[in-house]
Motif scaffolding. Structure first.
Motif, mmCIF file in Angstrom:
data_model
loop_
_atom_site.group_PDB
_atom_site.id
_atom_site.type_symbol
_atom_site.label_atom_id
_atom_site.label_comp_id
_atom_site.label_asym_id
_atom_site.label_seq_id
_atom_site.Cartn_x
_atom_site.Cartn_y
_atom_site.Cartn_z
ATOM 1 N N UNK A 108 -13.287 -17.396 13.500
ATOM 2 C CA UNK A 108 -14.114 -18.606 13.534
ATOM 3 C C UNK A 108 -14.801 -18.882 12.197
ATOM 4 N N UNK A 109 -15.340 -17.849 11.596
ATOM 5 C CA UNK A 109 -16.129 -18.029 10.373
ATOM 6 C C UNK A 109 -15.274 -18.229 9.128
ATOM 7 N N UNK B 294 -13.680 -1.468 12.157
ATOM 8 C CA UNK B 294 -13.940 -2.400 13.264
ATOM 9 C C UNK B 294 -13.419 -1.805 14.566
ATOM 10 N N UNK B 295 -12.194 -1.337 14.553
ATOM 11 C CA UNK B 295 -11.572 -0.783 15.760
ATOM 12 C C UNK B 295 -12.316 0.443 16.282
ATOM 13 N N UNK B 296 -12.918 1.216 15.381
ATOM 14 C CA UNK B 296 -13.631 2.431 15.774
ATOM 15 C C UNK B 296 -14.877 2.130 16.601
ATOM 16 N N UNK B 297 -15.343 0.915 16.556
ATOM 17 C CA UNK B 297 -16.544 0.540 17.310
ATOM 18 C C UNK B 297 -16.238 0.177 18.754
ATOM 19 N N UNK B 298 -14.971 0.246 19.131
ATOM 20 C CA UNK B 298 -14.595 -0.002 20.515
ATOM 21 C C UNK B 298 -13.897 -1.335 20.706
ATOM 22 N N UNK B 299 -13.162 -1.403 21.798
ATOM 23 C CA UNK B 299 -12.325 -2.580 22.064
ATOM 24 C C UNK B 299 -13.120 -3.867 22.196
ATOM 25 N N UNK B 300 -14.217 -3.828 22.912
ATOM 26 C CA UNK B 300 -14.995 -5.056 23.125
ATOM 27 C C UNK B 300 -15.610 -5.545 21.818
ATOM 28 N N UNK B 301 -16.157 -4.613 21.035
ATOM 29 C CA UNK B 301 -16.709 -4.990 19.742
ATOM 30 C C UNK B 301 -15.621 -5.584 18.857
ATOM 31 N N UNK B 302 -14.480 -4.907 18.795
ATOM 32 C CA UNK B 302 -13.384 -5.362 17.936
ATOM 33 C C UNK B 302 -12.921 -6.755 18.340
ATOM 34 N N UNK B 303 -12.796 -6.978 19.628
ATOM 35 C CA UNK B 303 -12.370 -8.295 20.110
ATOM 36 C C UNK B 303 -13.354 -9.370 19.658
ATOM 37 N N UNK B 304 -14.628 -9.106 19.795
ATOM 38 C CA UNK B 304 -15.648 -10.078 19.390
ATOM 39 C C UNK B 304 -15.690 -10.251 17.873
ATOM 40 N N UNK B 305 -15.548 -9.152 17.151
ATOM 41 C CA UNK B 305 -15.615 -9.220 15.688
ATOM 42 C C UNK B 305 -14.410 -9.961 15.115
ATOM 43 N N UNK B 306 -13.228 -9.689 15.647
ATOM 44 C CA UNK B 306 -12.058 -10.419 15.146
ATOM 45 C C UNK B 306 -12.158 -11.906 15.479
ATOM 46 N N UNK B 307 -12.730 -12.243 16.614
ATOM 47 C CA UNK B 307 -12.948 -13.651 16.964
ATOM 48 C C UNK B 307 -13.949 -14.275 16.000
#
Length: 92
Positions: A57-58, A40-53
């Motif tokens: 949520x899910x 997840x982190x390797x995909x970049x900060x913005x992606x990681x932030x959205x994915x962890x959110x």
């Protein structure tokens, strides 16, 4: 080490680890979780932030509510669904 992370760690290391049929799942989690986070982190900060959110949520918010309500089987079901989904998304 937020309260939610601590609660889930205690859940894994007590409820799950003390059940023979779930103990292997705890061991697997500790093996694959770092790789999932790294992917997840390797995909970049913005992606990681959205994915962890999204994960919160899910899955995690629902699992945390179930845990606070002492619905341990429900907590486990949500947790397992999350781990299997993330493993499929990031490691397979």
């Amino acid at each position: 080490d937020c309260p939610e992370s601590t609660a889930f760690r205690v859940f894994r290391d007590t409820y799950m680890a003390n059940k023979k049929d779930l103990n292997q799942e705890v061991q697997k989690y500790y093996e694959i979780a770092p790789a999932i986070c790294a992917a997840i982190d390797a995909k970049g900060d913005e992606f990681a932030k959205q994915e962890y959110a999204r994960i919160w949520d899910k899955y995690l918010s629902k699992a945390f509510k179930a845990l606070k309500d002492n619905k341990l089987n429900k907590t486990y079901d949500i947790y397992k669904e999350m781990v299997l989904s993330l493993e499929e998304d990031y490691l397979i």
